[in-house]
Design an enzyme around this catalytic site. Structure first.
Site, PDB file in Angstrom:
ATOM      1  N   SER A  88     -20.687   7.279  21.215  1.00 41.92           N
ATOM      2  CA  SER A  88     -21.090   6.339  20.056  1.00 41.92           C
ATOM      3  C   SER A  88     -22.189   5.681  20.624  1.00 41.92           C
ATOM      4  O   SER A  88     -22.978   4.934  21.275  1.00 41.92           O
ATOM      5  CB  SER A  88     -19.975   5.018  20.130  1.00 41.92           C
ATOM      6  OG  SER A  88     -20.906   3.589  19.878  1.00 41.92           O
ATOM      7  N   LYS A 116     -19.221  -0.464   9.075  1.00 39.22           N
ATOM      8  CA  LYS A 116     -18.672  -0.068   9.351  1.00 39.22           C
ATOM      9  C   LYS A 116     -16.711  -1.288   9.161  1.00 39.22           C
ATOM     10  O   LYS A 116     -16.090  -0.983   9.639  1.00 39.22           O
ATOM     11  CB  LYS A 116     -18.514   0.419  10.929  1.00 39.22           C
ATOM     12  CG  LYS A 116     -19.394   1.346  11.191  1.00 39.22           C
ATOM     13  CD  LYS A 116     -19.651   1.183  12.451  1.00 39.22           C
ATOM     14  CE  LYS A 116     -21.202   2.542  13.078  1.00 39.22           C
ATOM     15  NZ  LYS A 116     -21.038   2.171  14.348  1.00 39.22           N
ATOM     16  N   CYS A 152     -15.801   9.254  23.433  1.00 39.09           N
ATOM     17  CA  CYS A 152     -16.801   9.988  22.893  1.00 39.09           C
ATOM     18  C   CYS A 152     -17.882   9.534  22.640  1.00 39.09           C
ATOM     19  O   CYS A 152     -18.649   9.218  23.886  1.00 39.09           O
ATOM     20  CB  CYS A 152     -16.319   9.878  20.832  1.00 39.09           C
ATOM     21  SG  CYS A 152     -16.886  10.806  19.463  1.00 39.09           S
ATOM     22  N   ALA A 209     -23.548   2.891  19.459  1.00 37.74           N
ATOM     23  CA  ALA A 209     -23.985   1.832  19.563  1.00 37.74           C
ATOM     24  C   ALA A 209     -23.740   1.475  20.840  1.00 37.74           C
ATOM     25  O   ALA A 209     -24.300   0.548  21.425  1.00 37.74           O
ATOM     26  CB  ALA A 209     -22.899   1.386  18.765  1.00 37.74           C
ATOM     27  N   ARG A 217     -17.140  13.937   4.851  1.00 41.53           N
ATOM     28  CA  ARG A 217     -16.273  13.810   5.649  1.00 41.53           C
ATOM     29  C   ARG A 217     -15.766  12.472   5.175  1.00 41.53           C
ATOM     30  O   ARG A 217     -15.958  10.913   4.146  1.00 41.53           O
ATOM     31  CB  ARG A 217     -17.017  13.155   6.489  1.00 41.53           C
ATOM     32  CG  ARG A 217     -17.442  14.021   7.477  1.00 41.53           C
ATOM     33  CD  ARG A 217     -17.628  14.362   9.041  1.00 41.53           C
ATOM     34  NE  ARG A 217     -16.854  14.018   9.775  1.00 41.53           N
ATOM     35  CZ  ARG A 217     -17.106  13.257  11.240  1.00 41.53           C
ATOM     36  NH1 ARG A 217     -18.007  13.502  11.662  1.00 41.53           N
ATOM     37  NH2 ARG A 217     -15.837  13.645  11.742  1.00 41.53           N
ATOM     38  N   ASP A 231     -15.808   3.287  13.684  1.00 42.00           N
ATOM     39  CA  ASP A 231     -16.241   4.451  12.436  1.00 42.00           C
ATOM     40  C   ASP A 231     -15.573   3.618  10.858  1.00 42.00           C
ATOM     41  O   ASP A 231     -15.658   3.723   9.816  1.00 42.00           O
ATOM     42  CB  ASP A 231     -15.316   5.928  12.505  1.00 42.00           C
ATOM     43  CG  ASP A 231     -15.554   6.213  13.166  1.00 42.00           C
ATOM     44  OD1 ASP A 231     -17.205   7.875  13.259  1.00 42.00           O
ATOM     45  OD2 ASP A 231     -15.529   7.057  14.738  1.00 42.00           O
ATOM     46  N   LYS A 257     -12.915   7.705  16.679  1.00 42.39           N
ATOM     47  CA  LYS A 257     -12.099   8.724  17.833  1.00 42.39           C
ATOM     48  C   LYS A 257     -10.771   8.865  18.392  1.00 42.39           C
ATOM     49  O   LYS A 257     -10.507   7.959  18.851  1.00 42.39           O
ATOM     50  CB  LYS A 257     -13.221   9.506  17.884  1.00 42.39           C
ATOM     51  CG  LYS A 257     -13.315  10.929  19.516  1.00 42.39           C
ATOM     52  CD  LYS A 257     -12.948  11.502  18.002  1.00 42.39           C
ATOM     53  CE  LYS A 257     -14.348  11.331  16.592  1.00 42.39           C
ATOM     54  NZ  LYS A 257     -14.321  12.551  15.990  1.00 42.39           N
ATOM     55  N   GLY A 308     -21.500  10.624  14.675  1.00 44.12           N
ATOM     56  CA  GLY A 308     -21.906   9.455  14.850  1.00 44.12           C
ATOM     57  C   GLY A 308     -22.161   8.216  13.435  1.00 44.12           C
ATOM     58  O   GLY A 308     -23.152   9.131  12.201  1.00 44.12           O
ATOM     59  N   ALA A 309     -20.744   7.611  12.869  1.00 44.79           N
ATOM     60  CA  ALA A 309     -20.613   7.059  12.165  1.00 44.79           C
ATOM     61  C   ALA A 309     -22.365   6.492  11.608  1.00 44.79           C
ATOM     62  O   ALA A 309     -22.231   6.398   9.843  1.00 44.79           O
ATOM     63  CB  ALA A 309     -19.491   5.508  11.810  1.00 44.79           C
TER      64      ALA A 309
HETATM   65  P1  RI2 Z   1     -22.221   5.301  16.218  1.00 49.74           P
HETATM   66  C1  RI2 Z   1     -18.275   8.835  15.573  1.00 49.74           C
HETATM   67  O1  RI2 Z   1     -17.133   9.732  15.271  1.00 49.74           O
HETATM   68  C2  RI2 Z   1     -17.256   8.433  17.189  1.00 49.74           C
HETATM   69  O2  RI2 Z   1     -15.468   7.971  16.819  1.00 49.74           O
HETATM   70  C3  RI2 Z   1     -17.835   7.421  17.087  1.00 49.74           C
HETATM   71  O3  RI2 Z   1     -16.705   5.924  18.050  1.00 49.74           O
HETATM   72  C4  RI2 Z   1     -18.387   6.529  16.099  1.00 49.74           C
HETATM   73  O4  RI2 Z   1     -18.587   7.939  16.030  1.00 49.74           O
HETATM   74  C5  RI2 Z   1     -19.112   5.422  15.795  1.00 49.74           C
HETATM   75  O5  RI2 Z   1     -20.860   6.020  16.216  1.00 49.74           O
HETATM   76  P2  RI2 Z   1     -17.757  11.408  15.067  1.00 49.74           P
HETATM   77  O6  RI2 Z   1     -18.977  11.164  13.777  1.00 49.74           O
HETATM   78  O7  RI2 Z   1     -22.607   4.842  14.887  1.00 49.74           O
HETATM   79  O8  RI2 Z   1     -18.295  12.065  16.324  1.00 49.74           O
HETATM   80  O9  RI2 Z   1     -21.970   4.254  17.188  1.00 49.74           O
HETATM   81  O10 RI2 Z   1     -16.588  12.405  14.442  1.00 49.74           O
HETATM   82  O11 RI2 Z   1     -22.418   6.613  16.494  1.00 49.74           O
END
Ligand code: RI2
Length: 329
Positions: free
Chosen positions: A135, A238, A133, A137, A68, A202, A213, A27-28
């Site tokens: 998130s 972001k 996904c 947020a 990443r 992201d 995602k 999660g970003a």
């Molecule tokens: P929050 C995630 O990526 C998803 O793409 C999600 O939308 C984004 O991070 C933002 O997440 P991954 O780490 O910061 O699962 O809102 O590849 O939690």
């Protein structure tokens, strides 16, 4: 160029880097806060000569950035801390690193809270919100809407190959929100029932593209076709200063084993498996970015970047990323 101080990076910091890489931390926003925490730990545990600190902490920063490639919140966190020790040396730089790391985490959590508050007001009685996904947020925003007493429900995708949608479903259900869990490919067929789409982010580029995602762009197109507004909930960390300076967003490719069973693959050597973790949604499909600064139209993304990071930050970040590329060869 070999990295001379790699050996002295504390075990705990290397573990955080590995957890980000393997997505135990994901999660970003969380990735960014964990990177800031790793820099704090690295500074607290530094036992080398004072004059070696700046190089050491840059190496830690680069090690974290290398985990990443797509979510810009990660280099933004590292850059936030490193730019605050620019021109400093030794003990002063070490103490400032700890302070800046803590400040970043604090700002990031405050932003998350604020954007959730702002975004929750977009959710109305009777809404059927689709999300993709997991998130933090988006979940926070929906939880706030629920706390306010708004009567709505959520459709959420399972999000192959890693099924982050299951985390979303569990967290929403725990908060008393009604959830319908769907396969990723069911998005277009359920779209007529949806009133709003809200996904995370992201990276947001200076020209208003959303990197999120994989599967997000298909959802945005299906929403556009059905006349359903599509929002992305995102802290301003972001937004990508490097994109302002012409830097490309790298879409992470993850392993085939995330998509298919390795045993199945072993017997089918000619099958090529592609596993891009993210995709890019064009600004024309995006109604707005829900941020801690308010609801931002895609065409205003560059203003946010200028306001939050300054004009020079994109070039400085690109330099750091280029150094990273040199080290990894
Ligand atoms: P929050 C995630 O990526 C998803 O793409 C999600 O939308 C984004 O991070 C933002 O997440 P991954 O780490 O910061 O699962 O809102 O590849 O939690």
């Amino acid at each position: 160029m070999p990295n001379p101080v790699n050996a002295s990076i504390p075990e705990e910091v290397l573990r955080i880097a590995d957890d980000i890489k393997t997505m135990r931390i994901r999660g970003a926003g969380k990735i960014a806060r964990s990177a800031a925490q790793a820099l704090i730990i690295a500074a607290e545990k530094y036992r080398g000569p004072p004059e070696g600190f700046t190089e050491y902490i840059r190496t830690v920063g680069v090690t974290l950035i290398r985990t990443r490639p797509t979510a810009v919140s990660l280099p933004n966190a590292v850059f936030y801390v490193l730019s605050r020790i620019d021109g400093l040396e030794g003990e002063e730089a070490r103490i400032k690193t700890i302070e800046a790391g803590k400040k970043f985490i604090d700002l990031s959590l405050t932003a998350l809270d604020r954007l959730a508050e702002i975004g929750s007001k977009l959710v109305e009685d009777g809404d059927v919100v689709l999300t993709h996904c997991h998130s933090t947020a988006v979940v926070r925003l929906l939880q706030k809407a629920r706390q306010r007493g708004t009567d709505f429900q959520v459709y959420n995708t399972e999000t192959r190959p890693r099924f982050q949608g299951r985390i979303t479903a569990s967290q929403l259900l725990d908060s008393g929100i009604k959830v319908t869990h769907i396969t990723d490919s069911a998005v277009r067929s359920v779209m007529p029932r949806i009133t709003k789409v809200i996904v995370g982010a992201d990276t947001v580029t200076s020209d208003g593209h959303l990197v999120n995602k994989v599967g997000t762009s298909q959802i945005a197109i299906a929403a556009y076709e059905a006349g359903v507004p599509f929002y992305s909930a995102t802290e301003s960390i972001k937004f990508s200063p490097a994109s302002f300076a012409g830097g490309d967003v790298v879409i992470e490719e993850r392993s085939a084993e995330e998509v298919v069973d390795p045993i199945w693959l072993k017997g089918r050597r000619n099958v090529k498996v592609l596993n891009p973790a993210f995709d890019i949604t064009d600004p024309e499909y995006i109604h707005g970015f829900i941020t801690e600064l308010g609801l931002i139209p895609p065409r205003a993304a560059s203003l946010i970047i200028r306001e939050m990071f300054g004009l020079r930050s994109g070039h400085l970040q690109l330099k750091l990323i280029e150094e990273e590329a040199e080290w990894s060869h």
